[in-house]
Write a protein that holds these residues in place. Structure first.
Motif, PDB file in Angstrom:
ATOM      1  N   ALA A  71     -11.591  45.082  20.541  1.00  0.00           N
ATOM      2  CA  ALA A  71     -11.467  46.331  19.835  1.00  0.00           C
ATOM      3  C   ALA A  71     -10.043  46.850  19.893  1.00  0.00           C
ATOM      4  O   ALA A  71      -9.157  47.224  19.017  1.00  0.00           O
ATOM      5  CB  ALA A  71     -12.450  47.307  20.061  1.00  0.00           C
ATOM      6  N   GLN A  72      -9.657  46.732  21.209  1.00  0.00           N
ATOM      7  CA  GLN A  72      -8.138  47.420  21.540  1.00  0.00           C
ATOM      8  C   GLN A  72      -7.147  46.609  20.930  1.00  0.00           C
ATOM      9  O   GLN A  72      -6.031  47.002  21.448  1.00  0.00           O
ATOM     10  CB  GLN A  72      -8.001  47.870  23.287  1.00  0.00           C
ATOM     11  CG  GLN A  72      -8.994  48.805  23.472  1.00  0.00           C
ATOM     12  CD  GLN A  72      -9.215  48.995  24.970  1.00  0.00           C
ATOM     13  OE1 GLN A  72      -8.718  48.397  25.739  1.00  0.00           O
ATOM     14  NE2 GLN A  72      -9.532  50.443  25.265  1.00  0.00           N
ATOM     15  N   LYS A  73      -7.208  45.414  20.474  1.00  0.00           N
ATOM     16  CA  LYS A  73      -6.211  44.550  19.959  1.00  0.00           C
ATOM     17  C   LYS A  73      -5.619  45.203  18.624  1.00  0.00           C
ATOM     18  O   LYS A  73      -4.586  44.728  18.136  1.00  0.00           O
ATOM     19  CB  LYS A  73      -6.456  43.137  19.962  1.00  0.00           C
ATOM     20  CG  LYS A  73      -6.916  42.616  21.223  1.00  0.00           C
ATOM     21  CD  LYS A  73      -7.089  40.861  20.605  1.00  0.00           C
ATOM     22  CE  LYS A  73      -8.416  40.689  19.970  1.00  0.00           C
ATOM     23  NZ  LYS A  73      -8.505  39.434  19.655  1.00  0.00           N
ATOM     24  N   TYR A  74      -6.447  46.264  18.248  1.00  0.00           N
ATOM     25  CA  TYR A  74      -6.102  46.673  16.633  1.00  0.00           C
ATOM     26  C   TYR A  74      -5.143  47.857  16.845  1.00  0.00           C
ATOM     27  O   TYR A  74      -4.951  48.376  17.715  1.00  0.00           O
ATOM     28  CB  TYR A  74      -7.360  46.947  15.923  1.00  0.00           C
ATOM     29  CG  TYR A  74      -8.058  45.521  15.624  1.00  0.00           C
ATOM     30  CD1 TYR A  74      -7.784  44.806  14.396  1.00  0.00           C
ATOM     31  CD2 TYR A  74      -8.874  44.745  16.663  1.00  0.00           C
ATOM     32  CE1 TYR A  74      -8.371  43.451  14.113  1.00  0.00           C
ATOM     33  CE2 TYR A  74      -9.604  43.645  16.277  1.00  0.00           C
ATOM     34  CZ  TYR A  74      -9.362  43.292  15.052  1.00  0.00           C
ATOM     35  OH  TYR A  74      -9.870  41.941  14.747  1.00  0.00           O
ATOM     36  N   ASP A  75      -4.759  48.200  15.558  1.00  0.00           N
ATOM     37  CA  ASP A  75      -3.690  49.434  15.563  1.00  0.00           C
ATOM     38  C   ASP A  75      -4.489  50.695  15.825  1.00  0.00           C
ATOM     39  O   ASP A  75      -5.554  50.850  16.135  1.00  0.00           O
ATOM     40  CB  ASP A  75      -2.673  49.189  14.398  1.00  0.00           C
ATOM     41  CG  ASP A  75      -3.714  49.646  13.127  1.00  0.00           C
ATOM     42  OD1 ASP A  75      -4.787  50.318  13.042  1.00  0.00           O
ATOM     43  OD2 ASP A  75      -3.296  49.049  12.121  1.00  0.00           O
ATOM     44  N   CYS A  76      -3.586  51.800  15.654  1.00  0.00           N
ATOM     45  CA  CYS A  76      -3.762  52.997  15.963  1.00  0.00           C
ATOM     46  C   CYS A  76      -5.018  53.726  15.163  1.00  0.00           C
ATOM     47  O   CYS A  76      -5.479  54.887  15.141  1.00  0.00           O
ATOM     48  CB  CYS A  76      -2.700  54.078  15.846  1.00  0.00           C
ATOM     49  SG  CYS A  76      -1.823  53.968  14.373  1.00  0.00           S
ATOM     50  N   ARG A  77      -5.001  52.976  13.958  1.00  0.00           N
ATOM     51  CA  ARG A  77      -6.377  53.351  12.978  1.00  0.00           C
ATOM     52  C   ARG A  77      -7.626  53.162  13.483  1.00  0.00           C
ATOM     53  O   ARG A  77      -8.634  53.713  13.213  1.00  0.00           O
ATOM     54  CB  ARG A  77      -6.174  52.577  11.884  1.00  0.00           C
ATOM     55  CG  ARG A  77      -5.075  53.134  10.705  1.00  0.00           C
ATOM     56  CD  ARG A  77      -4.984  52.309   9.524  1.00  0.00           C
ATOM     57  NE  ARG A  77      -4.695  50.945   9.594  1.00  0.00           N
ATOM     58  CZ  ARG A  77      -4.730  50.085   8.645  1.00  0.00           C
ATOM     59  NH1 ARG A  77      -5.050  50.569   7.308  1.00  0.00           N
ATOM     60  NH2 ARG A  77      -4.218  48.777   8.830  1.00  0.00           N
ATOM     61  N   LEU A  78      -7.817  52.428  14.552  1.00  0.00           N
ATOM     62  CA  LEU A  78      -9.062  52.288  15.444  1.00  0.00           C
ATOM     63  C   LEU A  78      -9.118  53.191  16.461  1.00  0.00           C
ATOM     64  O   LEU A  78      -8.104  53.021  17.349  1.00  0.00           O
ATOM     65  CB  LEU A  78      -9.159  50.932  15.800  1.00  0.00           C
ATOM     66  CG  LEU A  78     -10.570  50.691  16.572  1.00  0.00           C
ATOM     67  CD1 LEU A  78     -10.929  49.094  16.244  1.00  0.00           C
ATOM     68  CD2 LEU A  78     -10.540  50.575  17.991  1.00  0.00           C
ATOM     69  N   HIS A  79      -9.957  54.189  16.547  1.00  0.00           N
ATOM     70  CA  HIS A  79     -10.061  55.211  17.773  1.00  0.00           C
ATOM     71  C   HIS A  79     -11.378  54.567  18.511  1.00  0.00           C
ATOM     72  O   HIS A  79     -12.640  54.538  18.224  1.00  0.00           O
ATOM     73  CB  HIS A  79     -10.295  56.459  16.982  1.00  0.00           C
ATOM     74  CG  HIS A  79      -9.167  56.915  16.184  1.00  0.00           C
ATOM     75  ND1 HIS A  79      -8.186  57.432  16.453  1.00  0.00           N
ATOM     76  CD2 HIS A  79      -9.452  57.112  14.778  1.00  0.00           C
ATOM     77  CE1 HIS A  79      -7.479  57.380  15.460  1.00  0.00           C
ATOM     78  NE2 HIS A  79      -8.422  57.548  14.100  1.00  0.00           N
ATOM     79  N   TYR A  80     -10.783  54.168  19.572  1.00  0.00           N
ATOM     80  CA  TYR A  80     -12.078  53.658  20.555  1.00  0.00           C
ATOM     81  C   TYR A  80     -12.445  54.841  21.350  1.00  0.00           C
ATOM     82  O   TYR A  80     -11.805  55.728  22.218  1.00  0.00           O
ATOM     83  CB  TYR A  80     -11.330  52.522  21.545  1.00  0.00           C
ATOM     84  CG  TYR A  80     -12.348  52.038  22.762  1.00  0.00           C
ATOM     85  CD1 TYR A  80     -12.972  50.908  22.455  1.00  0.00           C
ATOM     86  CD2 TYR A  80     -12.264  52.466  23.809  1.00  0.00           C
ATOM     87  CE1 TYR A  80     -13.970  50.492  23.110  1.00  0.00           C
ATOM     88  CE2 TYR A  80     -13.212  52.237  24.877  1.00  0.00           C
ATOM     89  CZ  TYR A  80     -13.932  51.024  24.433  1.00  0.00           C
ATOM     90  OH  TYR A  80     -14.941  50.467  25.471  1.00  0.00           O
TER      91      TYR A  80
END
Length: 315
Positions: A71-80
């Motif tokens: 999950a953390q490989k993706y850009d800032c649109r993904l809020h973990y």
């Protein structure tokens, strides 16, 4: 706050209001618990959308595998967001929603995928509006697929895919796949989110509560792909049976749908009597006889439902 009518539900904090200048159109809710096997494929299908005004609320329900690294490989649109302990799915969905800012909520299970045009087509469908009531939510046809991604069968090949006012049809069959649904965020908040008492039918319960007040939009193409494998919770039919009985018995439908709700309760009594026989025919002789007797009793008690069920099977 997101919650439900169940007084035992946890408080989950204040929901942020949408900033219409900066908030995205879609908040994509992804609830994850040890989903590393198919997670990248699911996330890639979101980033491949040709409608890119979205955020992803990725709620990690105490995973112990490599889900967080993926999950953390993706850009800032993904809020973990990580929850330190494992909680039931309904509560996890509500907590994820509490972080959302979008006008619409879209749901994607981590083993499913979307076609690139899904969000765009649903946004267009929702903006058209219903004939009598506004569209509150929208779903697409969905393709069942095997673990490796091979097609099995489209939902529409064996189900009636309703649109508009669908309350009666929806009480008989949850034809809205979770990963295909988009719903106005303000409606989910107004209705109290997912009922956390349910683990098998929490989405069905919410769809029904929405359908009482709003029309349903339908995109007829297979924009969603649903993966079937041994870990699907929907395979636990005994748990489903108990929750469906509870759902229909507690459902507030009003006088308009009272008869339809009673019909649906009897429909599932017959349906699960048939399923019981199929499971018990492999068991001991006494259980076989008892299950057959129960089935025949249900068939005789509800002849109209039995005939319709046979007709649906033959069709």
């Amino acid at each position: 706050m997101i919650g439900t009518q169940n007084t035992s539900l946890m408080k989950i904090g204040t929901v942020r209001q949408v900033n219409k200048d900066t908030g995205p159109i879609f908040s994509i809710i992804m609830n994850c618990y040890n989903c590393e096997e198919f997670l990248q494929e699911a996330l890639d299908s979101v980033y491949a959308q040709d409608f890119n005004d979205f955020e992803i609320i990725f709620f990690d329900n105490a995973s112990s595998d490599a889900s967080v690294k993926i999950a953390q490989k993706y850009d800032c649109r993904l809020h973990y967001v990580r929850n330190p302990t494992l909680i039931p799915l309904g509560a996890a969905r509500n907590l994820a929603i509490s972080h959302a800012r979008g006008e619409y909520l879209a749901f994607l299970d981590c083993d499913d995928t979307w076609e690139p045009s899904k969000l765009r087509l649903q946004y267009q469908a929702l903006k058209v509006g219903g004939n009598r009531r506004p569209y509150g939510f929208c779903y697409t046809d969905a393709m069942r697929m095997q673990t490796g991604g091979e097609d099995i069968l489209a939902y529409s090949a064996e189900r009636n895919m309703g649109q508009g006012e669908v309350m009666e049809e929806l009480m008989l069959d949850c034809f809205i796949a979770m990963s295909s649904c988009v719903i106005r965020r303000e409606i989910v908040i107004e209705l109290g989110g997912f009922n956390e008492r349910f683990n098998q039918v929490e989405e069905w319960d919410l769809w029904l509560r929405v359908a009482r007040q709003y029309d349903l939009a339908f995109v007829p193409s297979c924009e969603t792909r649903i993966r079937f494998h041994g870990k699907n919770t929907s395979q636990n039919y005994q748990a489903q049976r108990l929750e469906i009985e509870q759902l229909l018995s507690c459902l507030s439908v009003g006088k308009k749908f009272e008869n339809a709700c009673c019909y649906a309760q009897n429909w599932f009594k017959v349906r699960f009597a048939v399923i019981d026989v199929m499971h018990k025919l492999k068991g001991k002789e006494k259980k076989k006889i008892l299950s057959l007797f129960t089935l025949f009793y249900c068939l005789l008690k509800h002849p109209i439902i039995s005939i319709r069920m046979v007709q649906d099977y033959l069709n």
